[in-house]
Design an enzyme around this catalytic site. Structure first.
Site, PDB file in Angstrom:
ATOM      1  N   LYS A   1     -12.104  -1.742   6.258  1.00 56.29           N
ATOM      2  CA  LYS A   1     -11.264  -2.426   7.102  1.00 56.29           C
ATOM      3  C   LYS A   1     -12.722  -2.589   8.502  1.00 56.29           C
ATOM      4  O   LYS A   1     -12.173  -4.252   9.296  1.00 56.29           O
ATOM      5  CB  LYS A   1     -10.452  -1.873   6.568  1.00 56.29           C
ATOM      6  CG  LYS A   1      -9.661  -2.051   5.747  1.00 56.29           C
ATOM      7  CD  LYS A   1      -9.967  -2.765   4.497  1.00 56.29           C
ATOM      8  CE  LYS A   1      -9.461  -2.654   3.524  1.00 56.29           C
ATOM      9  NZ  LYS A   1      -8.189  -1.979   3.131  1.00 56.29           N
TER      10      LYS A   1
ATOM     11  N   TRP B   1       0.910  -1.526   0.102  1.00 57.66           N
ATOM     12  CA  TRP B   1      -0.119   0.358   0.141  1.00 57.66           C
ATOM     13  C   TRP B   1       0.613   1.204   0.104  1.00 57.66           C
ATOM     14  O   TRP B   1       0.520   2.042  -0.675  1.00 57.66           O
ATOM     15  CB  TRP B   1      -0.587  -0.066   1.173  1.00 57.66           C
ATOM     16  CG  TRP B   1      -1.541  -1.180   0.502  1.00 57.66           C
ATOM     17  CD1 TRP B   1      -2.582  -1.794   1.194  1.00 57.66           C
ATOM     18  CD2 TRP B   1      -2.703  -0.512   0.035  1.00 57.66           C
ATOM     19  NE1 TRP B   1      -3.225  -2.888   0.627  1.00 57.66           N
ATOM     20  CE2 TRP B   1      -4.320  -1.824   0.036  1.00 57.66           C
ATOM     21  CE3 TRP B   1      -3.165   0.054  -0.837  1.00 57.66           C
ATOM     22  CZ2 TRP B   1      -4.760  -1.370  -1.610  1.00 57.66           C
ATOM     23  CZ3 TRP B   1      -4.321   0.254  -1.673  1.00 57.66           C
ATOM     24  CH2 TRP B   1      -5.192  -1.077  -2.276  1.00 57.66           C
TER      25      TRP B   1
ATOM     26  N   ASP C   1      -1.199   6.686   6.537  1.00 59.26           N
ATOM     27  CA  ASP C   1      -2.434   5.879   6.065  1.00 59.26           C
ATOM     28  C   ASP C   1      -3.019   4.341   6.728  1.00 59.26           C
ATOM     29  O   ASP C   1      -1.887   3.915   7.081  1.00 59.26           O
ATOM     30  CB  ASP C   1      -2.042   4.828   4.816  1.00 59.26           C
ATOM     31  CG  ASP C   1      -3.208   3.511   4.642  1.00 59.26           C
ATOM     32  OD1 ASP C   1      -4.423   4.039   4.693  1.00 59.26           O
ATOM     33  OD2 ASP C   1      -2.739   3.593   2.514  1.00 59.26           O
TER      34      ASP C   1
HETATM   35  C1  LIG Z   1      -7.370  -1.364   1.490  1.00 60.62           C
HETATM   36  C2  LIG Z   1      -6.456  -0.216   1.791  1.00 60.62           C
HETATM   37  C3  LIG Z   1      -6.100   1.025   0.951  1.00 60.62           C
HETATM   38  C4  LIG Z   1      -7.376   0.931  -0.315  1.00 60.62           C
HETATM   39  O1  LIG Z   1      -8.545   2.020   0.350  1.00 60.62           O
HETATM   40  P1  LIG Z   1      -9.721   1.835  -1.122  1.00 60.62           P
HETATM   41  O2  LIG Z   1     -10.661   2.112  -0.101  1.00 60.62           O
HETATM   42  O3  LIG Z   1      -9.725   0.046  -1.893  1.00 60.62           O
HETATM   43  O4  LIG Z   1      -9.459   3.088  -1.651  1.00 60.62           O
HETATM   44  C5  LIG Z   1      -5.567   1.715   1.400  1.00 60.62           C
HETATM   45  N1  LIG Z   1      -4.290   1.693   2.659  1.00 60.62           N
HETATM   46  C6  LIG Z   1      -4.307   0.613   3.082  1.00 60.62           C
HETATM   47  C7  LIG Z   1      -2.730  -0.045   3.676  1.00 60.62           C
HETATM   48  C8  LIG Z   1      -5.542  -0.554   2.743  1.00 60.62           C
HETATM   49  O5  LIG Z   1      -5.968  -1.501   3.627  1.00 60.62           O
END
Ligand SMILES: *Cc1c(COP(=O)(O)O)cnc(C)c1O
Length: 356
Positions: free
Chosen positions: A193, A101, A169
């Site tokens: 998540k 990511w 993030d």
């Molecule tokens: C799932 C995830 C993303 C992507 O999220 P989207 O909603 O598909 O844009 C980005 N960073 C992390 C750490 C994730 O777990």
């Protein structure tokens, strides 16, 4: 009937109690006669839902008053471009690559401005020693991904970035444990998540960082404009916000993030301890960086992968297949996964090991 446990990495399991409440309120929210999905986002009913969701989210993470909470769309990947648009301000930014990511974040941000990669793990099984990061003193910000969902790598501390704001993030471990928000300039997280259904992304941003957006930033991507309009520059993802609010209430009733952290520690320990006790299963992540939310593992003999997944489904254990870039298995054990689910997985892993 066997219990069903859903180990999906995202969109992921939601608390049963939350789904049941949403079901009960689906056709008639609090005597309004209509569904939340059918409400004007500017009406008093929905505004009360938004205000409660924000207040509860702030309470859960003890978010200081000098931070705004934005309820945006486009997921974490859209934030990957909003971040440089809102923060670069003619400078460059530092990025650490610790997994899939954060690697993607670099790629997206490079389309907007000047990016320096200041740390990179190889393979993605650890967070490089902070002492070795080549941070720039005058960076606009330092971007990190504190839990790498695909690789199962979680930060166990923070680098000292001096006065440079840290942008994190936290999509896959927000609300899994207490965090000191004041150590960050920006925290962002896609909802699917640990928060609610897909379609909503939460952004926590320090007030002073709202002044740096490039003049060409489109209005829906512009954090300051969103902050000034209570995340309603356009129609926000209303039903996702409502669902997130129910999850926040559920979490508060259970004692908040400090309480859920203890459950998360117990769930992760069950699974990692079992993996470590046998050579039938393998996890290659450095011990101090093992994620409490996403547990990737491999069967020593990968010829059994298909059988492992098929039998798991028969035992009610769903979506254990690893990310396509990594292979193997991955058990995501977010807040809504009960301890009994982690136990059921370990019991099944033992059984499978015995019969293979
Ligand atoms: C799932 C995830 C993303 C992507 O999220 P989207 O909603 O598909 O844009 C980005 N960073 C992390 C750490 C994730 O777990």
């Amino acid at each position: 009937m066997t219990s069903i446990y859903n180990f999906s990495a995202g969109p992921a399991v939601l608390p049963q109690a939350v789904l049941k409440r949403a079901q009960a309120e689906m056709l008639d929210w609090h005597g309004s006669g209509i569904s939340v999905m059918e409400m004007s986002h500017r009406g008093k009913e929905f505004l009360s839902i938004l205000a409660k969701a924000e207040a509860d989210f702030r309470a859960l993470l003890t978010i200081p008053d000098n931070y705004k909470v934005l309820f945006l769309q486009g997921g974490a990947v859209a934030e990957n471009v909003m971040i440089p648009m809102n923060l670069l301000n003619g400078k460059s930014a530092d990025y650490a690559i610790t997994g899939s990511w954060s690697k993607r974040s670099v790629k997206e941000a490079m389309a907007i401005g000047s990016i320096n990669v200041v740390a990179q793990s190889e393979p993605f099984t650890y967070v490089p020693d902070f002492a070795d990061w080549t941070l720039s003193e005058d960076a606009a910000y330092l971007h990190i991904c504190t839990n790498e969902t695909v690789n199962g790598v979680e930060f166990d501390g923070l680098p000292d970035a001096g006065g440079v704001p840290i942008v994190a993030d936290m999509s896959s471990h927000i609300l899994s444990k207490p965090v000191d928000v004041s150590k960050y300039g920006v925290i962002y997280a896609g909802a699917q998540k640990n928060i609610g259904p897909a379609g909503l992304c939460l952004v926590i941003v320090r007030d002073d960082l709202l002044e740096q957006a490039s003049a060409t930033t489109p209005c829906v991507f512009h954090w300051k404009q969103q902050a000034e309009n209570d995340s309603m520059v356009n129609t926000p993802p209303t039903y996702g916000i409502y669902m997130a609010g129910l999850v926040f209430e559920w979490l508060l009733e259970r004692g908040g993030v400090a309480a859920i952290e203890q459950e998360n520690i117990a769930k992760a320990a069950l699974i990692y301890n079992y993996i470590d006790s046998t050579d039938f299963y393998i996890n290659e992540v450095a011990e101090q960086n093992r994620s409490r939310m996403n547990v990737p593992f491999f069967l020593k003999d990968e010829a059994f992968n298909a059988a492992f997944l098929a039998d798991a489904e028969k035992h009610g254990l769903l979506q254990l297949k690893g990310h396509r870039s990594v292979g193997g298995m991955r058990a995501s054990i977010y807040n809504a996964m009960p301890l009994a689910g982690a136990q059921a997985l370990v019991d099944y892993m033992k059984l499978f090991e015995k019969s293979h």
